[in-house]
Design an enzyme around this catalytic site. Structure first.
Site, PDB file in Angstrom:
ATOM      1  N   HIS A 115       5.206  22.574 119.726  1.00 28.19           N
ATOM      2  CA  HIS A 115       4.873  22.301 118.467  1.00 28.19           C
ATOM      3  C   HIS A 115       5.163  20.812 118.245  1.00 28.19           C
ATOM      4  O   HIS A 115       4.266  19.926 117.718  1.00 28.19           O
ATOM      5  CB  HIS A 115       5.823  22.906 117.367  1.00 28.19           C
ATOM      6  CG  HIS A 115       5.457  24.267 116.918  1.00 28.19           C
ATOM      7  ND1 HIS A 115       4.137  24.328 116.397  1.00 28.19           N
ATOM      8  CD2 HIS A 115       6.070  25.490 116.986  1.00 28.19           C
ATOM      9  CE1 HIS A 115       4.172  25.783 116.116  1.00 28.19           C
ATOM     10  NE2 HIS A 115       5.231  26.318 116.230  1.00 28.19           N
ATOM     11  N   TYR A 128      -0.710  22.644 109.369  1.00 27.23           N
ATOM     12  CA  TYR A 128       0.018  24.123 109.418  1.00 27.23           C
ATOM     13  C   TYR A 128      -0.284  24.741 108.195  1.00 27.23           C
ATOM     14  O   TYR A 128       0.241  25.177 107.613  1.00 27.23           O
ATOM     15  CB  TYR A 128       1.323  23.635 109.585  1.00 27.23           C
ATOM     16  CG  TYR A 128       2.248  24.905 110.228  1.00 27.23           C
ATOM     17  CD1 TYR A 128       1.661  25.201 111.448  1.00 27.23           C
ATOM     18  CD2 TYR A 128       3.279  25.736 109.643  1.00 27.23           C
ATOM     19  CE1 TYR A 128       2.709  26.370 112.021  1.00 27.23           C
ATOM     20  CE2 TYR A 128       3.910  26.530 110.092  1.00 27.23           C
ATOM     21  CZ  TYR A 128       3.660  26.949 111.315  1.00 27.23           C
ATOM     22  OH  TYR A 128       4.425  27.877 111.866  1.00 27.23           O
ATOM     23  N   ASP A 144       3.219  32.939 104.516  1.00 29.08           N
ATOM     24  CA  ASP A 144       3.341  32.429 105.911  1.00 29.08           C
ATOM     25  C   ASP A 144       2.243  31.081 106.216  1.00 29.08           C
ATOM     26  O   ASP A 144       1.371  31.273 106.949  1.00 29.08           O
ATOM     27  CB  ASP A 144       3.012  33.509 106.844  1.00 29.08           C
ATOM     28  CG  ASP A 144       3.098  32.908 108.329  1.00 29.08           C
ATOM     29  OD1 ASP A 144       4.142  32.036 108.523  1.00 29.08           O
ATOM     30  OD2 ASP A 144       2.711  33.571 109.396  1.00 29.08           O
ATOM     31  N   GLU A 194      -0.168  27.556 115.959  1.00 30.67           N
ATOM     32  CA  GLU A 194       0.727  28.590 116.565  1.00 30.67           C
ATOM     33  C   GLU A 194       0.250  29.137 117.851  1.00 30.67           C
ATOM     34  O   GLU A 194       1.110  29.309 118.676  1.00 30.67           O
ATOM     35  CB  GLU A 194       0.773  29.645 115.483  1.00 30.67           C
ATOM     36  CG  GLU A 194       1.903  29.578 114.236  1.00 30.67           C
ATOM     37  CD  GLU A 194       3.215  29.417 115.161  1.00 30.67           C
ATOM     38  OE1 GLU A 194       3.586  30.316 115.964  1.00 30.67           O
ATOM     39  OE2 GLU A 194       3.856  28.481 114.640  1.00 30.67           O
ATOM     40  N   HIS A 252       1.024  32.985 111.456  1.00 34.26           N
ATOM     41  CA  HIS A 252       1.611  33.772 112.596  1.00 34.26           C
ATOM     42  C   HIS A 252       0.838  35.143 112.970  1.00 34.26           C
ATOM     43  O   HIS A 252       1.346  35.643 113.882  1.00 34.26           O
ATOM     44  CB  HIS A 252       2.822  34.121 112.460  1.00 34.26           C
ATOM     45  CG  HIS A 252       3.865  33.109 112.603  1.00 34.26           C
ATOM     46  ND1 HIS A 252       4.450  32.147 111.488  1.00 34.26           N
ATOM     47  CD2 HIS A 252       4.816  32.238 113.725  1.00 34.26           C
ATOM     48  CE1 HIS A 252       5.145  31.207 111.787  1.00 34.26           C
ATOM     49  NE2 HIS A 252       5.524  31.497 113.156  1.00 34.26           N
ATOM     50  N   HIS A 257       7.589  27.351 123.178  1.00 37.01           N
ATOM     51  CA  HIS A 257       6.540  27.371 122.026  1.00 37.01           C
ATOM     52  C   HIS A 257       7.069  26.495 121.028  1.00 37.01           C
ATOM     53  O   HIS A 257       6.208  25.657 120.368  1.00 37.01           O
ATOM     54  CB  HIS A 257       6.734  28.775 121.292  1.00 37.01           C
ATOM     55  CG  HIS A 257       6.307  29.069 119.967  1.00 37.01           C
ATOM     56  ND1 HIS A 257       4.950  29.666 119.635  1.00 37.01           N
ATOM     57  CD2 HIS A 257       6.509  28.572 118.717  1.00 37.01           C
ATOM     58  CE1 HIS A 257       4.735  29.705 118.505  1.00 37.01           C
ATOM     59  NE2 HIS A 257       5.777  28.958 117.977  1.00 37.01           N
ATOM     60  N   GLU A 258       8.279  26.398 120.674  1.00 32.75           N
ATOM     61  CA  GLU A 258       9.017  25.398 119.727  1.00 32.75           C
ATOM     62  C   GLU A 258       8.696  24.021 120.144  1.00 32.75           C
ATOM     63  O   GLU A 258       8.362  23.034 119.436  1.00 32.75           O
ATOM     64  CB  GLU A 258      10.395  25.557 119.557  1.00 32.75           C
ATOM     65  CG  GLU A 258      10.690  26.986 118.721  1.00 32.75           C
ATOM     66  CD  GLU A 258       9.905  27.091 117.640  1.00 32.75           C
ATOM     67  OE1 GLU A 258       9.415  26.200 116.818  1.00 32.75           O
ATOM     68  OE2 GLU A 258       9.596  28.480 117.242  1.00 32.75           O
TER      69      GLU A 258
END
Lengths: 134, 368
Positions: free
Chosen positions: B182, B193, B275, B202, B280, B178-179
């Site tokens: 990005h 974002y 957020d 996301e 998310h 996932h990271e």
């Protein structure tokens, strides 16, 4: 002066882990309270130290759009901190930063990055409180 | 060396022949592609893999993937131990090809970086995060009890977790995928974002994070758990993961964390300022759309469903402020381009976006 900070986001943005806290210096010498029920009275020295970290003159000049650009170019999945300062004369100003923007804040207003560090530590205390309440 | 430079039309750059190595190294790092090429040749770098790696180290990460050999891309991992400080990268503790260490976080990070590199290279023919061979570096044990992991544009950073809410962040290979994704998104669509484009950002990370895990485990869409971050929540937390792509809103329900707020369709879209505008939270909608496409097509999700999503992330016509609807349209067009406008793949895409309410039923029929 009263300072509010709200922490949201992070890797999962858990709704129960949103921290909505107020540091009120009208309560002599100062008190932190969070909407989930957490409260902590600050010792006199800590209250003075925290208050000094915010320079209202510089804080009220911060352009939130500039910070948004910095945030946009930074890492994803970080915690979002909304920090609002309310002065006794009614003036209010708020900024939004991520938890890795301490150096940026310190460059804009010396002490502000340290305030962010302090807020992060307070959030960990609030987390421990919430877990203890389970 | 100089002759080689001249052969490549750099006769006007014969100065490369007389420059000392340190200046040539700087040109390799900072020059134009032509200048770098000439400087590398002047340095006498041959085309062996060993020297390709040396060249990468000279280039640094920005243009590390300059392919001087034409050789098959290879992963280049270095894991660092930040020693529970906030200083990056820390001490190098495992380099590419080195055996496992006694530190489980080091080994998990090493494996997770490799799993992600493998998916992107073997399935989508993408050479690392930047598609140019970027070496993958990661620091573990960042800060004290740090409750997060992130890609900072140059490397991965993993916290240990506080043991109260989170376990160590290297524990879930899909979170590593996932990271790192990005970073892929930043190099391609660069979705803003915030709001819907942020939720797409996301979701894309969740999609490819899940595919990293499925590809590693060789699971079909039907076999996969479609959870993000299984194992990451600490003992005592009432939940199975951070998110569920199959059933958004069901990953956890805990007195401390609250109830998973992810919506599964547009009717339950959450408007919020927190957020980054609920990135998310609302990612649950495109997450479920991907799950529905993958499930409808069956087999390995990284093949057709993943390919359509990858084509869309790398589609330069996708706006950086794309809405869910714009992204859905692009996935439909890319499915048509790759598989045909009357294909089962395109139908699965349209049906999925209709089911989550991003495309209206009538619009879906019209597009079909």
């Amino acid at each position: 002066m009263r300072i509010e900070f709200v922490r949201s986001g992070g890797p999962a943005a858990f709704p129960g882990m949103v921290m909505d806290a107020t540091v009120d210096f009208a309560a002599n010498p100062g008190r932190v309270s969070e909407k989930g029920g957490y409260t902590r009275d600050l010792a006199s020295q800590e209250a003075q130290d925290v208050q000094k970290l915010i320079d209202p003159t510089l804080f009220f000049r911060i352009n939130n759009k500039d910070l948004a650009k910095k945030r946009e170019s930074g890492p994803r999945d970080l915690y979002q901190y909304d920090i609002a300062v309310h002065m006794d004369d009614g003036r209010t100003h708020s900024i939004t930063v991520s938890d890795m923007m301490g150096e940026t804040l310190e460059g804009i207003s010396p002490g502000l990055g340290k305030f962010l560090d302090w807020a992060k530590q307070e959030c960990q205390r609030i987390t421990n409180y919430k877990v203890g309440q389970r | 060396m100089c002759k080689v430079a001249h052969r490549h039309s750099f006769s006007s750059h014969s100065i490369f022949c007389i420059l000392p190595p340190d200046i040539l190294s700087n040109i390799v790092k900072n020059g134009t592609p032509e200048q770098r090429d000439a400087a590398m040749r002047a340095l006498g770098l041959d085309t062996s893999l060993r020297n390709q790696r040396l060249t990468f180290s000279l280039l640094g990460e920005r243009s590390a993937g300059l392919d001087v050999s034409g050789a098959t891309p290879v992963v280049q991992r270095t894991i660092f131990d930040a020693g529970n400080l906030q200083v990056l990268p820390g001490k190098a503790v495992r380099n590419e090809g080195a055996p496992p260490t006694a530190d489980v976080a080091v080994n998990e990070a090493y494996e997770g970086l490799g799993n992600t590199f493998d998916l992107y290279l073997q399935v989508y023919h993408r050479n690392s995060i930047d598609n140019a061979g970027l070496p993958l570096n990661a620091s573990v044990h960042f800060d004290q009890k740090y409750n997060n992991a992130f890609w900072n544009g140059q490397q991965m950073v993993f916290g240990d977790g506080d043991g109260v809410i989170f376990n160590r962040f290297t524990i879930a290979t899909d979170v590593i995928g996932h990271e790192l994704t990005h970073g892929v998104t930043a190099a391609e669509a660069n979705l803003v974002y915030q709001g819907q484009s942020g939720a797409l950002n996301e979701s894309i990370s969740d999609v490819f994070g899940s595919l990293v895990k499925q590809f590693k485990l060789k699971q079909t869409a039907a076999q996969a758990d479609w959870l993000i971050g299984a194992g990451l929540l600490a003992a005592g937390i009432h939940g199975v993961a951070l998110r569920s792509m199959k059933a958004p809103g069901t990953a956890y329900n805990d007195p401390v964390l609250g109830k998973d707020p992810q919506p599964a369709d547009m009717q339950h879209f959450v408007n919020t300022m927190q957020d980054n505008g609920g990135v998310h939270t609302n990612s649950g909608i495109p997450n479920r759309a991907f799950f529905l496409v993958a499930s409808a097509l069956g087999g390995n999700a990284w093949e057709r469903a993943g390919q359509i999503w990858y084509d869309t992330v790398t589609d330069h016509r996708l706006s950086k402020r794309a809405s869910f609807a714009a992204f859905a349209t692009r996935t439909s067009l890319n499915a048509a381009t790759r598989y045909g406008s009357a294909s089962v793949e395109r139908k699965a895409v349209l049906d999925a976006w209709r089911q989550v309410g991003v495309i209206k039923a009538t619009a879906s029929a019209a597009v079909s």
